[in-house]
Design a protein around this motif. Structure first.
Motif, PDB file in Angstrom:
ATOM      1  N   GLY A 122     -79.307   2.613   2.622  1.00 34.29           N
ATOM      2  CA  GLY A 122     -79.330   1.202   3.001  1.00 34.29           C
ATOM      3  C   GLY A 122     -78.092   0.434   2.571  1.00 34.29           C
ATOM      4  N   CYS A 123     -77.195   1.073   1.870  1.00 36.14           N
ATOM      5  CA  CYS A 123     -76.006   0.370   1.337  1.00 36.14           C
ATOM      6  C   CYS A 123     -74.994   0.095   2.446  1.00 36.14           C
ATOM      7  CB  CYS A 123     -75.355   1.201   0.256  1.00 36.14           C
ATOM      8  SG  CYS A 123     -74.522   2.656   0.889  1.00 36.14           S
ATOM      9  N   LEU A 124     -74.973   0.937   3.437  1.00 34.56           N
ATOM     10  CA  LEU A 124     -74.010   0.841   4.561  1.00 34.56           C
ATOM     11  C   LEU A 124     -72.581   0.711   4.054  1.00 34.56           C
ATOM     12  CD1 LEU A 124     -76.103  -1.496   6.885  1.00 34.56           C
ATOM     13  CD2 LEU A 124     -76.093   1.014   6.774  1.00 34.56           C
ATOM     14  N   SER A 125     -72.252   1.386   2.969  1.00 37.09           N
ATOM     15  CA  SER A 125     -70.926   1.198   2.332  1.00 37.09           C
ATOM     16  C   SER A 125     -69.929   2.282   2.706  1.00 37.09           C
ATOM     17  CB  SER A 125     -71.098   1.185   0.817  1.00 37.09           C
ATOM     18  OG  SER A 125     -71.567   2.458   0.378  1.00 37.09           O
ATOM     19  N   LEU A 126     -70.396   3.367   3.329  1.00 37.44           N
ATOM     20  CA  LEU A 126     -69.457   4.430   3.701  1.00 37.44           C
ATOM     21  C   LEU A 126     -69.133   4.334   5.189  1.00 37.44           C
ATOM     22  CD1 LEU A 126     -70.983   7.520   1.824  1.00 37.44           C
ATOM     23  CD2 LEU A 126     -69.281   5.876   1.002  1.00 37.44           C
ATOM     24  N   GLU A 127     -67.948   4.804   5.544  1.00 39.76           N
ATOM     25  CA  GLU A 127     -67.535   4.782   6.959  1.00 39.76           C
ATOM     26  C   GLU A 127     -68.619   5.392   7.836  1.00 39.76           C
ATOM     27  OE1 GLU A 127     -62.908   5.469   6.019  1.00 39.76           O
ATOM     28  OE2 GLU A 127     -63.758   6.631   7.704  1.00 39.76           O
ATOM     29  N   ASN A 128     -69.125   6.543   7.455  1.00 37.49           N
ATOM     30  CA  ASN A 128     -70.050   7.229   8.372  1.00 37.49           C
ATOM     31  C   ASN A 128     -71.483   6.686   8.325  1.00 37.49           C
ATOM     32  OD1 ASN A 128     -70.493   8.324   5.918  1.00 37.49           O
ATOM     33  ND2 ASN A 128     -70.049  10.451   6.512  1.00 37.49           N
ATOM     34  N   CYS A 129     -71.710   5.638   7.514  1.00 39.39           N
ATOM     35  CA  CYS A 129     -73.047   5.006   7.549  1.00 39.39           C
ATOM     36  C   CYS A 129     -73.279   4.398   8.935  1.00 39.39           C
ATOM     37  CB  CYS A 129     -73.146   3.927   6.489  1.00 39.39           C
ATOM     38  SG  CYS A 129     -73.053   4.543   4.806  1.00 39.39           S
ATOM     39  N   VAL A 130     -72.212   3.871   9.508  1.00 40.37           N
ATOM     40  CA  VAL A 130     -72.338   3.230  10.821  1.00 40.37           C
ATOM     41  C   VAL A 130     -72.893   4.231  11.832  1.00 40.37           C
ATOM     42  CG1 VAL A 130     -71.069   2.040  12.640  1.00 40.37           C
ATOM     43  CG2 VAL A 130     -70.374   1.752  10.265  1.00 40.37           C
ATOM     44  N   LEU A 131     -72.427   5.500  11.697  1.00 35.78           N
ATOM     45  CA  LEU A 131     -72.885   6.529  12.641  1.00 35.78           C
ATOM     46  C   LEU A 131     -74.240   7.071  12.226  1.00 35.78           C
ATOM     47  CD1 LEU A 131     -69.486   8.438  12.975  1.00 35.78           C
ATOM     48  CD2 LEU A 131     -70.518   6.826  14.625  1.00 35.78           C
ATOM     49  N   SER A 132     -74.386   7.376  10.937  1.00 34.38           N
ATOM     50  CA  SER A 132     -75.607   8.063  10.478  1.00 34.38           C
ATOM     51  C   SER A 132     -76.772   7.105  10.276  1.00 34.38           C
ATOM     52  CB  SER A 132     -75.344   8.767   9.139  1.00 34.38           C
ATOM     53  OG  SER A 132     -74.226   9.573   9.229  1.00 34.38           O
ATOM     54  N   LEU A 142     -87.946   5.279   5.739  1.00 35.10           N
ATOM     55  CA  LEU A 142     -88.138   5.837   4.404  1.00 35.10           C
ATOM     56  C   LEU A 142     -87.772   4.838   3.318  1.00 35.10           C
ATOM     57  CD1 LEU A 142     -85.218   6.727   2.945  1.00 35.10           C
ATOM     58  CD2 LEU A 142     -85.298   8.510   4.646  1.00 35.10           C
ATOM     59  N   THR A 143     -88.320   5.072   2.143  1.00 40.44           N
ATOM     60  CA  THR A 143     -87.971   4.309   0.943  1.00 40.44           C
ATOM     61  C   THR A 143     -87.058   5.204   0.113  1.00 40.44           C
ATOM     62  OG1 THR A 143     -90.151   3.316   1.020  1.00 40.44           O
ATOM     63  CG2 THR A 143     -88.949   3.161  -1.076  1.00 40.44           C
ATOM     64  N   GLY A 144     -86.014   4.652  -0.463  1.00 45.74           N
ATOM     65  CA  GLY A 144     -85.099   5.478  -1.249  1.00 45.74           C
ATOM     66  C   GLY A 144     -84.031   6.084  -0.359  1.00 45.74           C
ATOM     67  N   SER A 145     -83.662   7.278  -0.626  1.00 45.56           N
ATOM     68  CA  SER A 145     -82.579   7.925   0.134  1.00 45.56           C
ATOM     69  C   SER A 145     -82.925   9.368   0.470  1.00 45.56           C
ATOM     70  CB  SER A 145     -81.297   7.918  -0.704  1.00 45.56           C
ATOM     71  OG  SER A 145     -81.379   8.936  -1.677  1.00 45.56           O
ATOM     72  N   ARG A 146     -82.053   9.983   1.250  1.00 46.09           N
ATOM     73  CA  ARG A 146     -82.290  11.387   1.635  1.00 46.09           C
ATOM     74  C   ARG A 146     -81.966  12.338   0.497  1.00 46.09           C
ATOM     75  NH1 ARG A 146     -79.509  12.494   7.237  1.00 46.09           N
ATOM     76  NH2 ARG A 146     -77.766  11.357   6.298  1.00 46.09           N
ATOM     77  N   LEU A 148     -83.559  12.223  -2.232  1.00 43.48           N
ATOM     78  CA  LEU A 148     -84.834  12.509  -2.890  1.00 43.48           C
ATOM     79  C   LEU A 148     -85.596  13.581  -2.114  1.00 43.48           C
ATOM     80  CD1 LEU A 148     -86.087   8.897  -3.675  1.00 43.48           C
ATOM     81  CD2 LEU A 148     -85.097  10.563  -5.270  1.00 43.48           C
ATOM     82  N   PRO A 149     -86.427  14.351  -2.810  1.00 42.91           N
ATOM     83  CA  PRO A 149     -87.278  15.308  -2.101  1.00 42.91           C
ATOM     84  C   PRO A 149     -88.169  14.554  -1.105  1.00 42.91           C
ATOM     85  CG  PRO A 149     -87.438  15.623  -4.473  1.00 42.91           C
ATOM     86  CD  PRO A 149     -86.658  14.360  -4.249  1.00 42.91           C
ATOM     87  N   GLU A 150     -88.464  15.199   0.035  1.00 44.81           N
ATOM     88  CA  GLU A 150     -89.231  14.529   1.098  1.00 44.81           C
ATOM     89  C   GLU A 150     -90.481  13.859   0.568  1.00 44.81           C
ATOM     90  OE1 GLU A 150     -87.793  17.462   4.597  1.00 44.81           O
ATOM     91  OE2 GLU A 150     -89.869  16.733   4.691  1.00 44.81           O
ATOM     92  N   GLN A 151     -91.210  14.530  -0.340  1.00 43.80           N
ATOM     93  CA  GLN A 151     -92.491  13.986  -0.793  1.00 43.80           C
ATOM     94  C   GLN A 151     -92.301  12.719  -1.626  1.00 43.80           C
ATOM     95  OE1 GLN A 151     -91.176  16.846  -1.622  1.00 43.80           O
ATOM     96  NE2 GLN A 151     -91.402  17.333  -3.781  1.00 43.80           N
ATOM     97  N   GLU A 152     -91.052  12.416  -2.026  1.00 49.40           N
ATOM     98  CA  GLU A 152     -90.835  11.198  -2.835  1.00 49.40           C
ATOM     99  C   GLU A 152     -90.213  10.070  -2.015  1.00 49.40           C
ATOM    100  OE1 GLU A 152     -89.623  13.963  -6.620  1.00 49.40           O
ATOM    101  OE2 GLU A 152     -88.725  11.970  -6.462  1.00 49.40           O
ATOM    102  N   ARG A 153     -90.035  10.264  -0.693  1.00 49.25           N
ATOM    103  CA  ARG A 153     -89.283   9.274   0.100  1.00 49.25           C
ATOM    104  C   ARG A 153     -90.164   8.209   0.706  1.00 49.25           C
ATOM    105  NH1 ARG A 153     -85.700  13.194   3.832  1.00 49.25           N
ATOM    106  NH2 ARG A 153     -84.771  14.463   2.193  1.00 49.25           N
ATOM    107  N   GLY A 154     -91.468   8.404   0.753  1.00 53.20           N
ATOM    108  CA  GLY A 154     -92.327   7.427   1.453  1.00 53.20           C
ATOM    109  C   GLY A 154     -92.021   7.506   2.940  1.00 53.20           C
ATOM    110  N   GLY A 155     -93.015   7.439   3.815  1.00 56.68           N
ATOM    111  CA  GLY A 155     -92.787   7.510   5.276  1.00 56.68           C
ATOM    112  C   GLY A 155     -92.203   8.847   5.672  1.00 56.68           C
TER     113      GLY A 155
END
Ligand code: FES
Length: 157
Positions: A122-132, A142-146, A148-155
Motif C-alpha cells: 500500500g505504500c506505492l513508493s517503488l517504481e513498479n508499484c504502479v504496475l504491480s 489483503l491486509t499487510g503485504s505479500r 506475509l504467509p498467506e494465512q496471515e494476510r487476511g482476505g
C-alpha cells in the motif's frame, strides 16, 4: 578453544558456557525455563551432563531463526530425560519440526527475494508499484503485504 576432554562427563556451568558460547546467565535462564537440567553438588554447584552442550546448541540455533522458546521447549520435551538422547531421538525431533522449519525457510526466501519488488503493502513508493499494485488494488484484497504467509494476510492475496 575450550576443548573438553572426552573423559569428562559432567560439566560445570562455566565449562558449558565456555564450550557452547552461551553466557552463564543464559544457561541459568534456559534452566529456569525448563530447557536444560542440572544436578546440584553438596556445595550447591550446578553440574550438567555432557549432552547439555547439544541441547544448548539446538536452543541457540533455533532462537537464531526466530523460533519461540515455548516451541523449542516442547521439542526438547520429546527427548528422554533419563538417558542421553541418541540419533533416533534427534531424528524424531527433527521430523516433528520439519514443517515448522520448512515454513520458516519459505518465509525467509520470500523476504530475501521480494524486497526489491512491490510487495503490495500500500505504500506505492517503488517504481513498479504502479504496475504491480495500481491505486493499491491489493488493499481491496489483503491486509499487510505479500511478504506475509498467506494465512496471515487476511482476505485472498
Ligand atoms: S511496495 Fe508497497 S505498494 Fe508496492
Amino acid at each position: 578453544m575450550p576443548k573438553i576432554p572426552e573423559k569428562v562427563h559432567e560439566l560445570t556451568v562455566g565449562q558449558v558456557s565456555a564450550r557452547s558460547g552461551a553466557a552463564v546467565s543464559a544457561l541459568h535462564f534456559y534452566e529456569a525455563k525448563g530447557l536444560i537440567r542440572s544436578r546440584r553438588t553438596s556445595g550447591n554447584q550446578r553440574r550438567f551432563t555432557r549432552d547439555t552442550l547439544r541441547r544448548v546448541a539446538f536452543i541457540r540455533a533455533a532462537q537464531r531463526v526466530g523460533i519461540p522458546l515455548a516451541t523449542i521447549r516442547e521439542a526438547l520435551a520429546e527427548l528422554p530425560e533419563e538417558r542421553t538422547p541418541d540419533r533416533e531421538d534427534w531424528a524424531r525431533l527433527s521430523a516433528a519440526w520439519r514443517s515448522e522449519l520448512d515454513a520458516r525457510i519459505k518465509q525467509l526466501g520470500r523476504l530475501r527475494d521480494h524486497l526489491t519488488d512491490c510487495i503490495g503493502c500500500g505504500c506505492l513508493s517503488l517504481e513498479n508499484c504502479v504496475l504491480s499494485n495500481p491505486d493499491d488494488v491489493f488493499g481491496e484484497r489483503l491486509t499487510g503485504s505479500r511478504l506475509l504467509p498467506e494465512q496471515e494476510r487476511g482476505g485472498e492475496g
